[in-house]
Structures are given as C-alpha cells and as structure tokens.
Design a protein around this motif. Sequence first.
Motif, PDB file in Angstrom:
ATOM      1  N   ALA A  25       0.419-110.112 -17.534  1.00 11.43           N
ATOM      2  CA  ALA A  25      -0.207-109.922 -16.212  1.00 11.43           C
ATOM      3  C   ALA A  25       0.698-109.101 -15.294  1.00 11.43           C
ATOM      4  O   ALA A  25       0.226-108.242 -14.538  1.00 11.43           O
ATOM      5  CB  ALA A  25      -0.517-111.284 -15.596  1.00 11.43           C
ATOM      6  N   ALA A  26       2.006-109.386 -15.349  1.00  2.85           N
ATOM      7  CA  ALA A  26       2.936-108.636 -14.494  1.00  2.85           C
ATOM      8  C   ALA A  26       2.956-107.153 -14.869  1.00  2.85           C
ATOM      9  O   ALA A  26       3.089-106.284 -13.988  1.00  2.85           O
ATOM     10  CB  ALA A  26       4.336-109.235 -14.614  1.00  2.85           C
ATOM     11  N   ARG A  27       2.809-106.851 -16.137  1.00  2.00           N
ATOM     12  CA  ARG A  27       2.823-105.459 -16.580  1.00  2.00           C
ATOM     13  C   ARG A  27       1.544-104.721 -16.213  1.00  2.00           C
ATOM     14  O   ARG A  27       1.580-103.532 -15.874  1.00  2.00           O
ATOM     15  CB  ARG A  27       2.999-105.407 -18.101  1.00  2.00           C
ATOM     16  N   THR A  28       0.423-105.395 -16.314  1.00  2.00           N
ATOM     17  CA  THR A  28      -0.864-104.714 -16.174  1.00  2.00           C
ATOM     18  C   THR A  28      -1.487-104.839 -14.786  1.00  2.00           C
ATOM     19  O   THR A  28      -2.322-104.006 -14.408  1.00  2.00           O
ATOM     20  CB  THR A  28      -1.865-105.262 -17.197  1.00  2.00           C
ATOM     21  N   LEU A  29      -1.106-105.899 -14.046  1.00  2.00           N
ATOM     22  CA  LEU A  29      -1.768-106.143 -12.760  1.00  2.00           C
ATOM     23  C   LEU A  29      -0.881-105.867 -11.563  1.00  2.00           C
ATOM     24  O   LEU A  29      -1.364-105.882 -10.419  1.00  2.00           O
ATOM     25  CB  LEU A  29      -2.268-107.590 -12.692  1.00  2.00           C
ATOM     26  N   THR A  30       0.399-105.649 -11.787  1.00  2.00           N
ATOM     27  CA  THR A  30       1.311-105.370 -10.675  1.00  2.00           C
ATOM     28  C   THR A  30       2.165-104.156 -11.016  1.00  2.00           C
ATOM     29  O   THR A  30       2.225-103.722 -12.170  1.00  2.00           O
ATOM     30  CB  THR A  30       2.243-106.581 -10.401  1.00  2.00           C
ATOM     31  N   GLY A  31       2.843-103.619 -10.021  1.00  2.00           N
ATOM     32  CA  GLY A  31       3.757-102.500 -10.235  1.00  2.00           C
ATOM     33  C   GLY A  31       3.054-101.276 -10.801  1.00  2.00           C
ATOM     34  O   GLY A  31       1.959-100.892 -10.358  1.00  2.00           O
ATOM     35  N   TRP A  34      11.236-118.528 -19.310  1.00  2.00           N
ATOM     36  CA  TRP A  34      11.004-117.841 -18.045  1.00  2.00           C
ATOM     37  C   TRP A  34      12.310-117.262 -17.499  1.00  2.00           C
ATOM     38  O   TRP A  34      12.346-116.127 -17.002  1.00  2.00           O
ATOM     39  CB  TRP A  34      10.393-118.826 -17.047  1.00  2.00           C
ATOM     40  N   MET A  35      13.385-118.031 -17.599  1.00  2.00           N
ATOM     41  CA  MET A  35      14.681-117.556 -17.095  1.00  2.00           C
ATOM     42  C   MET A  35      15.185-116.356 -17.886  1.00  2.00           C
ATOM     43  O   MET A  35      15.836-115.464 -17.325  1.00  2.00           O
ATOM     44  CB  MET A  35      15.712-118.686 -17.159  1.00  2.00           C
ATOM     45  N   ALA A  36      14.909-116.303 -19.198  1.00  2.00           N
ATOM     46  CA  ALA A  36      15.382-115.191 -20.029  1.00  2.00           C
ATOM     47  C   ALA A  36      14.547-113.935 -19.851  1.00  2.00           C
ATOM     48  O   ALA A  36      14.972-112.844 -20.248  1.00  2.00           O
ATOM     49  CB  ALA A  36      15.381-115.610 -21.495  1.00  2.00           C
ATOM     50  N   THR A  37      13.359-114.059 -19.263  1.00  2.00           N
ATOM     51  CA  THR A  37      12.476-112.912 -19.039  1.00  2.00           C
ATOM     52  C   THR A  37      13.012-112.053 -17.887  1.00  2.00           C
ATOM     53  O   THR A  37      13.593-112.568 -16.928  1.00  2.00           O
ATOM     54  CB  THR A  37      11.048-113.395 -18.715  1.00  2.00           C
ATOM     55  N   SER A  38      12.812-110.774 -17.963  1.00  2.00           N
ATOM     56  CA  SER A  38      13.333-109.868 -16.927  1.00  2.00           C
ATOM     57  C   SER A  38      12.650-110.097 -15.588  1.00  2.00           C
ATOM     58  O   SER A  38      11.527-110.607 -15.519  1.00  2.00           O
ATOM     59  CB  SER A  38      13.139-108.415 -17.367  1.00  2.00           C
ATOM     60  N   VAL A  39      13.329-109.711 -14.517  1.00  2.00           N
ATOM     61  CA  VAL A  39      12.792-109.886 -13.161  1.00  2.00           C
ATOM     62  C   VAL A  39      11.514-109.079 -12.989  1.00  2.00           C
ATOM     63  O   VAL A  39      10.556-109.529 -12.344  1.00  2.00           O
ATOM     64  CB  VAL A  39      13.846-109.472 -12.114  1.00  2.00           C
ATOM     65  N   ALA A  40      11.454-107.896 -13.579  1.00  2.00           N
ATOM     66  CA  ALA A  40      10.272-107.043 -13.440  1.00  2.00           C
ATOM     67  C   ALA A  40       9.022-107.712 -14.013  1.00  2.00           C
ATOM     68  O   ALA A  40       7.905-107.457 -13.539  1.00  2.00           O
ATOM     69  CB  ALA A  40      10.510-105.704 -14.136  1.00  2.00           C
ATOM     70  N   ASN A  41       9.219-108.567 -14.997  1.00  2.00           N
ATOM     71  CA  ASN A  41       8.074-109.239 -15.616  1.00  2.00           C
ATOM     72  C   ASN A  41       7.883-110.677 -15.139  1.00  2.00           C
ATOM     73  O   ASN A  41       7.163-111.450 -15.756  1.00  2.00           O
ATOM     74  CB  ASN A  41       8.222-109.218 -17.141  1.00  2.00           C
ATOM     75  N   GLY A  42       8.528-111.029 -14.033  1.00  2.00           N
ATOM     76  CA  GLY A  42       8.302-112.342 -13.422  1.00  2.00           C
ATOM     77  C   GLY A  42       9.349-113.382 -13.711  1.00  2.00           C
ATOM     78  O   GLY A  42       9.225-114.533 -13.271  1.00  2.00           O
ATOM     79  N   GLY A  43      10.420-113.048 -14.467  1.00  2.00           N
ATOM     80  CA  GLY A  43      11.471-114.008 -14.785  1.00  2.00           C
ATOM     81  C   GLY A  43      12.713-113.805 -13.941  1.00  2.00           C
ATOM     82  O   GLY A  43      12.682-113.151 -12.903  1.00  2.00           O
TER      83      GLY A  43
END
Length: 625
Positions: free
Chosen positions: A561-567, A416-425
């Motif tokens: 979910a962050a890619r498809t349901l938000t932004g 989770w920490m390595a994931t980008s902020v845009a995708n929830g990390g």
Amino acid sequence: RGEAGMESALVPIRGGWRRLRHSASFVSLSSLSKAGRESTGEVTPLDWWAVLGIQSLSMISILSSTMVFSTAVFMVREWGAVDEAKAAAHAGLMIAAKPGFSALSSYAWGRRGDTLGFRTTMLFSALVTAVLTAALGAVSSFHWALALRALTGFCDGVMTLTKSAMAKISDRTNSAKAFSTFGVTYGLGSSVGPTIAALLAYPCGGDPNADKEGSPLFSSGCPAHVLRKYPFLLSTAWVGALGLALWTFAFLKMKIPGDGNIPGAAPSARRPEGGDARTPSRAPIGDREVEMASVAEIRGFETEDGAKVREGRDLSEDAERGDCLQTVAVTVAESDDSDGEGEDAALLRRPSRDVERETIRESPASVASDAREVNATNETNKKDAWHTDHAVRLATHAQVWCAFIVITGAELTPIWMATSVANGGLGFSAVDIGAFGGVMGIIILVFAATLFSNLANAFGVTTAVRWALTANGIIYLSHPLAWYAERAGNGALTWTLVVAFALGRGCMGPIVMGGVSLILNNSAPRKHLGAVNGFAGAFTNVARAAAPVFAGALTAGMVHAARTLTGDGAGEGDRRKNGFEYDVAEAVPPTWWPFALLSTCFFLLSRMAAKMPRSLDAPRAEEEG
C-alpha cells in the motif's frame, strides 16, 4: 532384656499409630485441614526446586521461539528474499512453521504426560527441541529452514507439559504465584533470546540495515571462515548449548509428586520376581507405596486351596468434605519411620457404595485386577466429560484468541521495525530490534516477578486479564507515532516512544498470557490437566502458527500500500492519481492499518474477558473433576 521388653511394649503403639495415619478418617481430617488452610488464607509452600526445573525446560522452548524474533527477516533475506514484501511474508512463514506443527502433536504430548508422567515426557521433548534449534543456523535455504522448524515444532511439547506439571504441584493458595513464574521465564527468554541472537548474527559483517560494517561483538574481524557462509550459526548454536545445561539441571532437581499415575486408575499389582503367591505385591497409590495383601494377612482367613477370602466394607460419601472414596482393606507398606513390625490399613476405591458387604474368593493378583477393571470402567464413562464442560470451552477460547492476537502483535513488531521508513517501517538493524526485545523482556521479567501474582490475588485473574487487554489496545494504536518521529529524523524521540511501548507491553504481557493460562488450568478437572492443556494447546499452536503468517501478510500489505498509494506510487501534482483509496492512504498512512486492526481485536477480547465467570479465578475443586 529390659530394652527388649520396652521395645515389645511399643510395638502395638506403633502399629496403632500407623493404622490411624492411613485410615479413612485420618485422610479425611488431613483433607479438611488443607481446606481449612485455603479458607483461612494460609499459603501452601511451593516446591521451588520443582518450579525451577519446570521453568528450566520451559526456557528451552521459549528460547527456541524467541531467538528468531530479531533475525527472521534477515535470515530469509540471506536465503534470497531480497524484496521487503517477500521477506516479510517468508519471515512470517518460517516463524509459523514451529507452532503450526506443534499443534499437530500438542494433544498427544498432553496425553503422554497424563499416562507416562510429565517429568519423563518434558525431559525428552526439551532435549530434542534444543538440538534441533541449534541446527537451524547450519541450513542454507528457506525450504530447509521451514522443514527444520516444522520438525522442531512437532517435537516441542514442552509448553503444554510444563503448564500441566505446574498445576499438578500447586493448589488454590499458591497457583497464582506458581503460574507467575511463566511470565518471569518468558520475560527472561524474550529478553535474552532476541538480544543474544542479534549480537551473534553476522559475526563477519553484512547486516544490510547496519550503519557500519562489521559486527558489534566481533569488532576485531571474522572469527572463522565458516561463519561467513553461515552468518546465523552462532545465533542458534548458543541456544543448544544453554539448553543442554538447563536440561541437566532439570534432570537432577525436578521431582513431581505422584507423577506418571493414570488418573483414577487402580495401581498395577505385580508379584515380585522370585516371590510366591503369599508375597504381597507393591503398587503406587498417590505418593505412597502400597502392598496388595491377601485377606489371610488382614483377617486371618485362608481356604485349603490357598484362595483368599476378603471382606469389604463401604464408607458413605460425605458431600461436604468431598470424601467419596469407597473402600476395601489392603495393607500399606511400612513408612520411613517404621521399624518393620505391624501392618497398616489403607483404603482403595471400590465400584459401588450401595453394597455394604461382600465376600469374594480370589487370589491377591485378582484383587488388584478387579479394582483396576472397575475403575477403568468408571474412568471410561467420565473421560470425555471435560470436552463438553462450559468452563473448559470458555477458557480454551480465551487462550486461543488471546494467543493469536498477542503473538500477531509480537511477530508484527520486529518485521515492521526491519522495514524501511519509506515503506512504513522504522529501518532498524538486527541489533536495534534485539535491543527492543531485550528492554521489553527485562520489563516482563521484573513485572511478572513482582506484581502479577499480587494483582491476580487482589482483583482476580479474569479482571486483571480484561484490563490488560484494554491497555494493550491503546498501546498498539500508538505504535505508528514512532514512524512519524523516525521519518522526521528525530532518533531520540523514536527510541523514547519505542521504550515506552516496550514498557507498556512488558507490563501487560504477563497478565494476558500468564492469566489465560492460569484460567485454563483453573477450569480443568484435576484428573485431566494434561488432556485439557493438550487439547487447548493444539488449537493454541494453530493460533501461534497463524499469527506470524498473519503478521507477515499485514506487513506485506502495508509495504504494498505504501508503494502504490503514497509517494511516487500515488503521483504528485498534475500526475496525482485520483481514487478513494489514495485519499484514505493520504489521510491515514498505511503504517497505521495493521496496528489499528490489532487494537480493535484487543478491545474485542477485553469485552469477551468481561463475560468470564469469577469462578475461574480459583482452581477447580477435586470433587468437580
């Protein structure tokens, strides 16, 4: 002559003292003395050299697992998983391979520990684990990495064996202190492992999440061209080097009393090479060496053909003190303070206490053979009893499910920490993740070393585990707050929250994982410690294998979910997509979803821990198993 006369006068006194020390009554009094110490709160001293040796081998296994916490996502990216959702899934699979294949061998390692001895099996397993771990950085594809981690897991039976060995050298007065050292070791390993691995990664630069090029440890430039091709070679090689040093220490210092005896089986009597039929054989019983002597040596009777006549007698069982040994007479080897004169009497187990006297014509070898056969029969009748024991089953369920949820959280966090902020990390680099692991590891180390045994002794380990699980539920539910801080660009607040999470999880970790391990060993019959730990370890390793896969899947789901349901995925203004799932994602961003699920699981485990009997706070009595 006067000295010789005095020496002769002392012979019967010495012989009588040796007979007294090894008689049933003296042994029983010793047992009562031990029980008295336990009841009055007197603590039996631990053999700290043995404890340190056990934990040295445990450290090898822990480092083999924790060193990939900060680098797994970056490793799989290097091997081609560029997409963040795919990288999360691949990282979970790679981490899961080791415990997954450990599950296949855990029971076998436990049984080998019972029969061959925990020292021998631990040393062999730890050495192979260290070598295979060091080789991980030399692979160049995801599939080879999976195969190597699977082989490492299959050969790693250390955690199963070390817990059995620790239970073997401790009792109810010091078991909490002994098992608290596992928390210390895990704290040190989870601190050192991810931090050093992250610092040694990318020695020639290339971390995709780093703010600047180059390595923080090798700022002067790339130390060797081969490290450009294998950027994680140093991240794994240091575990092998340190592992060899720890293995050498354990080999020299670790001694486990009574190790290698098959529980309940009579010792094997072998005629010494070059000896004759009159030469007594020697065999281990407990911590002593016993001479299997003939009746002629004990009673002075011998027939013309050399066969011995032995006279046996039984002692009644004293239920209150648990002295259920039924005996035949044999001679005991001279103790260290003996000067070789006189013979001692000791007691071996006999099959039935209903027979008061029997006369048998047999050779010295058959005396031992009969005892082995009878005890083997008794053990065969009892060997599977622990499988159906309610306390063992309850403790096994607790360990398996706690391991699954705790490790899911531990594996989810760095991904989770390595994931980008845009995708929830949080968009952390390998060094940032290593720093988080280091902080949490230090806290685990300090807390386990100072408070765990005191809390377990004061409130009971079952109560301590229950409240630690509840606290973990609250802590994990708070993790998404760091995402809001990072999205707002407030780095100081992000790190304040991250350190707070490390503090809370570091305090609760030793109680949960060390606590359920102690509960399992408390529930186990003393004669089947290895089998119980191997049995539970098999299922625990299945949980350990499933946890990273589950964590990777949760993170991949969060990213999707962050890619498809938000932004941009949900659209803006007139292009805003309608649907219930979009409304839920807007109200509760996907970064909350995995942590809300983990938090719910912790609360459910806390409820399960509340139903555990308080009898699991102390080790099982010898006579119960």
